[in-house]
Design a protein around this motif. Sequence first.
Motif, PDB file in Angstrom:
ATOM      1  N   GLN A 116       0.837  -1.205   0.000  1.00  9.71           N
ATOM      2  CA  GLN A 116       0.000   0.000   0.000  1.00  9.71           C
ATOM      3  C   GLN A 116       0.872   1.255   0.000  1.00  9.71           C
ATOM      4  N   LYS A 117       1.977   1.238   0.710  1.00  2.51           N
ATOM      5  CA  LYS A 117       2.882   2.395   0.736  1.00  2.51           C
ATOM      6  C   LYS A 117       3.425   2.678  -0.660  1.00  2.51           C
ATOM      7  N   ARG A 118       3.844   1.635  -1.375  1.00  2.00           N
ATOM      8  CA  ARG A 118       4.376   1.804  -2.731  1.00  2.00           C
ATOM      9  C   ARG A 118       3.295   2.301  -3.696  1.00  2.00           C
ATOM     10  N   ILE A 119       2.099   1.721  -3.606  1.00  2.00           N
ATOM     11  CA  ILE A 119       0.993   2.156  -4.458  1.00  2.00           C
ATOM     12  C   ILE A 119       0.593   3.582  -4.104  1.00  2.00           C
ATOM     13  N   GLY A 120       0.545   3.871  -2.819  1.00  2.00           N
ATOM     14  CA  GLY A 120       0.201   5.220  -2.353  1.00  2.00           C
ATOM     15  C   GLY A 120       1.158   6.278  -2.880  1.00  2.00           C
ATOM     16  N   TRP A 121       2.450   5.934  -2.972  1.00  2.00           N
ATOM     17  CA  TRP A 121       3.441   6.868  -3.522  1.00  2.00           C
ATOM     18  C   TRP A 121       3.039   7.251  -4.951  1.00  2.00           C
ATOM     19  N   CYS A 122       2.642   6.256  -5.738  1.00  2.00           N
ATOM     20  CA  CYS A 122       2.232   6.517  -7.126  1.00  2.00           C
ATOM     21  C   CYS A 122       1.018   7.438  -7.162  1.00  2.00           C
ATOM     22  N   THR A 123       0.007   7.121  -6.353  1.00  2.00           N
ATOM     23  CA  THR A 123      -1.212   7.924  -6.388  1.00  2.00           C
ATOM     24  C   THR A 123      -0.960   9.332  -5.852  1.00  2.00           C
ATOM     25  N   GLU A 124      -0.176   9.454  -4.786  1.00  2.00           N
ATOM     26  CA  GLU A 124       0.117  10.769  -4.212  1.00  2.00           C
ATOM     27  C   GLU A 124       0.885  11.665  -5.179  1.00  2.00           C
ATOM     28  N   HIS A 125       1.646  11.070  -6.069  1.00  2.00           N
ATOM     29  CA  HIS A 125       2.424  11.837  -7.055  1.00  2.00           C
ATOM     30  C   HIS A 125       1.760  11.827  -8.429  1.00  2.00           C
ATOM     31  N   GLU A 126       0.466  11.521  -8.442  1.00  2.00           N
ATOM     32  CA  GLU A 126      -0.337  11.516  -9.659  1.00  2.00           C
ATOM     33  C   GLU A 126       0.312  10.694 -10.766  1.00  2.00           C
ATOM     34  N   TYR A 127       0.922   9.572 -10.372  1.00  2.00           N
ATOM     35  CA  TYR A 127       1.506   8.592 -11.296  1.00  2.00           C
ATOM     36  C   TYR A 127       2.589   9.197 -12.181  1.00  2.00           C
ATOM     37  N   ASN A 128       3.308  10.194 -11.645  1.00  2.00           N
ATOM     38  CA  ASN A 128       4.319  10.877 -12.443  1.00  2.00           C
ATOM     39  C   ASN A 128       5.408  11.451 -11.531  1.00  2.00           C
ATOM     40  N   CYS A 129       6.161  10.567 -10.879  1.00  2.00           N
ATOM     41  CA  CYS A 129       7.204  11.040  -9.968  1.00  2.00           C
ATOM     42  C   CYS A 129       8.578  10.946 -10.631  1.00  2.00           C
ATOM     43  N   ASP A 130       9.575  11.512  -9.969  1.00  2.00           N
ATOM     44  CA  ASP A 130      10.944  11.513 -10.494  1.00  2.00           C
ATOM     45  C   ASP A 130      11.532  10.109 -10.611  1.00  2.00           C
ATOM     46  N   ASN A 131      11.032   9.157  -9.824  1.00  2.00           N
ATOM     47  CA  ASN A 131      11.565   7.792  -9.880  1.00  2.00           C
ATOM     48  C   ASN A 131      11.302   7.117 -11.226  1.00  2.00           C
ATOM     49  N   CYS A 132      10.178   7.442 -11.848  1.00  2.00           N
ATOM     50  CA  CYS A 132       9.773   6.723 -13.058  1.00  2.00           C
ATOM     51  C   CYS A 132       9.633   7.597 -14.300  1.00  2.00           C
ATOM     52  N   ARG A 133       9.473   8.898 -14.120  1.00  2.00           N
ATOM     53  CA  ARG A 133       9.237   9.797 -15.257  1.00  2.00           C
ATOM     54  C   ARG A 133      10.280   9.575 -16.347  1.00  2.00           C
ATOM     55  N   GLY A 134       9.802   9.388 -17.569  1.00  2.00           N
ATOM     56  CA  GLY A 134      10.699   9.215 -18.709  1.00  2.00           C
ATOM     57  C   GLY A 134      11.241   7.809 -18.880  1.00  2.00           C
ATOM     58  N   THR A 135      10.817   6.883 -18.019  1.00  2.00           N
ATOM     59  CA  THR A 135      11.250   5.487 -18.137  1.00  2.00           C
ATOM     60  C   THR A 135      10.063   4.629 -18.544  1.00  2.00           C
ATOM     61  N   ILE A 136      10.349   3.419 -18.936  1.00  2.00           N
ATOM     62  CA  ILE A 136       9.269   2.500 -19.317  1.00  2.00           C
ATOM     63  C   ILE A 136       8.356   2.176 -18.124  1.00  2.00           C
ATOM     64  N   ARG A 137       8.835   2.364 -16.904  1.00  2.00           N
ATOM     65  CA  ARG A 137       8.009   2.115 -15.715  1.00  2.00           C
ATOM     66  C   ARG A 137       6.853   3.096 -15.616  1.00  2.00           C
ATOM     67  N   SER A 138       6.978   4.272 -16.240  1.00  2.00           N
ATOM     68  CA  SER A 138       5.991   5.338 -16.073  1.00  2.00           C
ATOM     69  C   SER A 138       4.693   5.102 -16.832  1.00  2.00           C
ATOM     70  N   GLY A 139       4.738   4.307 -17.883  1.00  2.00           N
ATOM     71  CA  GLY A 139       3.556   4.122 -18.716  1.00  2.00           C
ATOM     72  C   GLY A 139       3.282   5.311 -19.618  1.00  2.00           C
ATOM     73  N   GLU A 140       4.189   6.277 -19.644  1.00  2.00           N
ATOM     74  CA  GLU A 140       4.021   7.451 -20.505  1.00  2.00           C
ATOM     75  C   GLU A 140       4.116   7.043 -21.970  1.00  2.00           C
ATOM     76  N   SER A 141       3.344   7.714 -22.814  1.00  2.00           N
ATOM     77  CA  SER A 141       3.455   7.452 -24.248  1.00  2.00           C
ATOM     78  C   SER A 141       4.761   8.064 -24.753  1.00  2.00           C
ATOM     79  N   GLY A 142       5.299   7.451 -25.779  1.00  2.00           N
ATOM     80  CA  GLY A 142       6.519   7.964 -26.384  1.00  2.00           C
ATOM     81  C   GLY A 142       7.807   7.446 -25.767  1.00  2.00           C
TER      82      GLY A 142
END
Length: 153
Positions: A116-142
């Motif tokens: 829940q803590k890990r999932i909460g981190w994603c939701t609290e950062h609106e699924y766009n935090c520095d840990n994943c932004r721009g990586t395949i983990r982010s789910g971002e298009s492109g």
Amino acid sequence: MRTGIIIVDHGSRREESNLMLEELAALFAKRFAQMYEIVEPAHMELAEPSIATAYDRCVKRGAERVVVCPFFLGPGKHWTQDIPRLTAEAAQAHPATQYHVAQTLGIDDLILDLLQKRIGWCTEHEYNCDNCRGTIRSGESGVAIPAAPSHGH
């Protein structure tokens, strides 16, 4: 009887993963210093310190009993076969010692809280935090999908 603790993970070709276990072991040793004076990290394979190296270090630090604690979620082959075998082999060099392999992390309320803590981190950062932004983990298009590695780890 003095007890040594070995926290063991799989081991990785990625140095960053191996260093994480060393940091985890150091934090465990600090938090539980009143209970366990001797704590060592180990990697089952691919990196040092190995279980044998960590076992030797525990004994040199005065351990007469060694508890090997797998940093694994489930009770697979590594817990049922590999880690006990590697521990038994390491113990042969120290016949005056005893050892025990603890259970894996498994299903526990603390694991549920951590999920829940890990999932909460994603939701609290609106699924766009520095840990994943721009990586395949982010789910971002492109973001380019890299080719699968040829090895299994």
